[in-house]
Design an enzyme around this catalytic site. Structure first.
Site, PDB file in Angstrom:
ATOM      1  N   LYS A 145     -19.430 -18.984 -40.969  1.00  0.00           N
ATOM      2  CA  LYS A 145     -18.580 -20.177 -40.799  1.00  0.00           C
ATOM      3  C   LYS A 145     -18.725 -21.166 -41.971  1.00  0.00           C
ATOM      4  CE  LYS A 145     -17.370 -19.154 -36.407  1.00  0.00           C
ATOM      5  NZ  LYS A 145     -17.957 -19.771 -35.241  1.00  0.00           N
ATOM      6  N   LYS A 190     -12.347 -27.499 -36.294  1.00  0.00           N
ATOM      7  CA  LYS A 190     -12.587 -27.101 -34.912  1.00  0.00           C
ATOM      8  C   LYS A 190     -11.255 -26.963 -34.180  1.00  0.00           C
ATOM      9  CE  LYS A 190     -15.768 -28.780 -32.334  1.00  0.00           C
ATOM     10  NZ  LYS A 190     -15.955 -27.407 -31.813  1.00  0.00           N
ATOM     11  N   GLY A 191     -11.320 -26.273 -33.053  1.00  0.00           N
ATOM     12  CA  GLY A 191     -10.123 -26.145 -32.218  1.00  0.00           C
ATOM     13  C   GLY A 191      -9.651 -24.725 -32.029  1.00  0.00           C
ATOM     14  N   ASP A 226     -22.162 -28.361 -30.327  1.00  0.00           N
ATOM     15  CA  ASP A 226     -20.882 -27.644 -30.256  1.00  0.00           C
ATOM     16  C   ASP A 226     -20.815 -26.619 -31.393  1.00  0.00           C
ATOM     17  OD1 ASP A 226     -18.312 -26.912 -29.532  1.00  0.00           O
ATOM     18  OD2 ASP A 226     -17.462 -28.924 -29.705  1.00  0.00           O
ATOM     19  N   GLY A 227     -19.910 -25.692 -31.267  1.00  0.00           N
ATOM     20  CA  GLY A 227     -19.659 -24.740 -32.337  1.00  0.00           C
ATOM     21  C   GLY A 227     -18.644 -25.295 -33.325  1.00  0.00           C
ATOM     22  N   ALA A 228     -18.244 -24.477 -34.291  1.00  0.00           N
ATOM     23  CA  ALA A 228     -17.206 -24.871 -35.243  1.00  0.00           C
ATOM     24  C   ALA A 228     -16.550 -23.609 -35.792  1.00  0.00           C
ATOM     25  CB  ALA A 228     -17.794 -25.690 -36.391  1.00  0.00           C
ATOM     26  N   GLU A 233     -13.369 -32.269 -27.479  1.00  0.00           N
ATOM     27  CA  GLU A 233     -14.550 -32.088 -28.345  1.00  0.00           C
ATOM     28  C   GLU A 233     -14.709 -33.267 -29.307  1.00  0.00           C
ATOM     29  OE1 GLU A 233     -14.808 -27.217 -28.590  1.00  0.00           O
ATOM     30  OE2 GLU A 233     -13.560 -28.258 -30.028  1.00  0.00           O
TER      31      GLU A 233
HETATM   32  C1  5RP Z   1     -13.280 -24.735 -29.599  1.00  0.00           C
HETATM   33  C2  5RP Z   1     -13.998 -24.808 -30.883  1.00  0.00           C
HETATM   34  C3  5RP Z   1     -15.126 -23.843 -31.092  1.00  0.00           C
HETATM   35  O1  5RP Z   1     -16.290 -24.560 -31.263  1.00  0.00           O
HETATM   36  C4  5RP Z   1     -14.833 -23.011 -32.301  1.00  0.00           C
HETATM   37  O2  5RP Z   1     -13.584 -22.356 -32.109  1.00  0.00           O
HETATM   38  C5  5RP Z   1     -15.932 -21.968 -32.535  1.00  0.00           C
HETATM   39  O3  5RP Z   1     -15.892 -21.015 -31.523  1.00  0.00           O
HETATM   40  P1  5RP Z   1     -16.906 -19.803 -31.470  1.00  0.00           P
HETATM   41  O4  5RP Z   1     -18.255 -20.376 -31.235  1.00  0.00           O
HETATM   42  O5  5RP Z   1     -16.410 -18.974 -30.314  1.00  0.00           O
HETATM   43  O6  5RP Z   1     -16.826 -19.067 -32.778  1.00  0.00           O
HETATM   44  O7  5RP Z   1     -13.726 -25.603 -31.742  1.00  0.00           O
HETATM   45  O8  5RP Z   1     -12.153 -25.570 -29.591  1.00  0.00           O
END
Ligand code: 5RP
Length: 262
Positions: free
Chosen positions: A129, A102-103, A89-91, A111
């Site tokens: 990040k 996150k969120g 997942d991203g963050a 998530e």
């Molecule tokens: C979604 C998240 C995403 O992982 C977080 O916002 C990062 O998003 P991106 O990869 O678009 O920068 O928590 O709820």
């Protein structure tokens, strides 16, 4: 096509591309949400189609589920999968302990449930990040719609005794109405600027009636893969205490670029 990507998108792509190397046939994989996670889903779909990688994916949002199906990843629910080998997942932010905010993409609840039900969580992110202290990114908190203004007021009240630098709380909007999450809840964003004790804050927030979950992910992430615009990736493993750099050949196939949903 690749030349049209910004350095930040290249960074997200290479982090995602490196992360899917961790996926092996037979795995049950949690699929994150957001623009970086969308790259990962596309790269994973490519491995499913081209290498015959056999996996099932558990998406963390409706939009990730749709993308996963589009790219050929078999999708099951968390209840069907029960326990996962890996979530990627991203963050929005990560610190040196791999604590996360996150969120930002409004999917923190699914998530967090999916990542917690996984043997391992890998976070993929561009270098921007990484922070010394969490809190620059507004902390999302998912709350139920019933009595949401009271819940927001209670959150503001508990923030008074927390060691944070800002205390503004805003409800996340979608046009003129509050944004509704996949779980039919609302989100408030806490503009804290600096969170001195994320663990304490996470516990205190989750004790407020009306709060469903907060966007602090503590002791959940095992590995962060940091992408750079020049194709370098840094793989940092908190359990092994190791860090090394790799380079990803930036030659994504045309399929990867078709209609990214995020
Ligand atoms: C979604 C998240 C995403 O992982 C977080 O916002 C990062 O998003 P991106 O990869 O678009 O920068 O928590 O709820």
């Amino acid at each position: 096509m690749a030349a049209e990507l910004s350095p930040i998108d290249k960074a997200k792509f290479v982090a995602a591309k490196r992360a899917v190397d961790f996926v092996q046939t037979g795995m049950k994989v949690g699929l994150g949400t957001g623009s970086t996670a969308a790259w990962m889903v596309r790269c994973l779909g490519e491995r499913v189609r081209e290498e015959g990688l056999r996996i099932v994916g558990v998406p963390t949002s409706m939009r990730t589920a749709e993308l996963a199906r589009q790219v050929g990843i078999p999708v099951v629910s968390l209840d069907e999968a029960k326990w996962l080998d890996l979530t990627i997942d991203g963050a929005d932010e990560f610190d040196t302990n791999l604590a996360l905010i996150k969120g930002g993409g409004a999917a923190l609840l699914q998530e967090k449930i999916v990542a917690t039900a996984s043997d391992q969580m890998i976070v993929i992110a561009d270098a921007a990040k990484e922070v010394v202290q969490l809190g620059g990114f507004p902390l999302p908190v998912e709350i139920i719609p019933f009595g949401w203004q009271t819940t927001k007021a209670l959150i503001e009240e508990v923030l008074v005794s927390m060691d944070v630098m800002g205390r503004d709380v805003t409800v996340r909007m979608n046009g003129a109405a509050p944004l509704v999450t996949d779980e039919a809840n609302y989100l408030v964003d806490l503009h804290l600027k600096r969170i001195a004790n994320p663990r304490q804050l996470a516990m205190v927030l989750n004790q407020i009636p009306g709060v469903v979950e907060n966007g602090l992910f503590i002791d959940i992430c095992d590995i962060v893969i940091i992408g750079h615009g020049d194709g370098r990736v840094t793989v940092r493993d908190i359990n092994a205490g190791s860090e090394h750099d790799d380079r990803i050949e930036f030659a994504p196939s045309a399929n990867i670029f078709a209609d990214l949903g995020d």
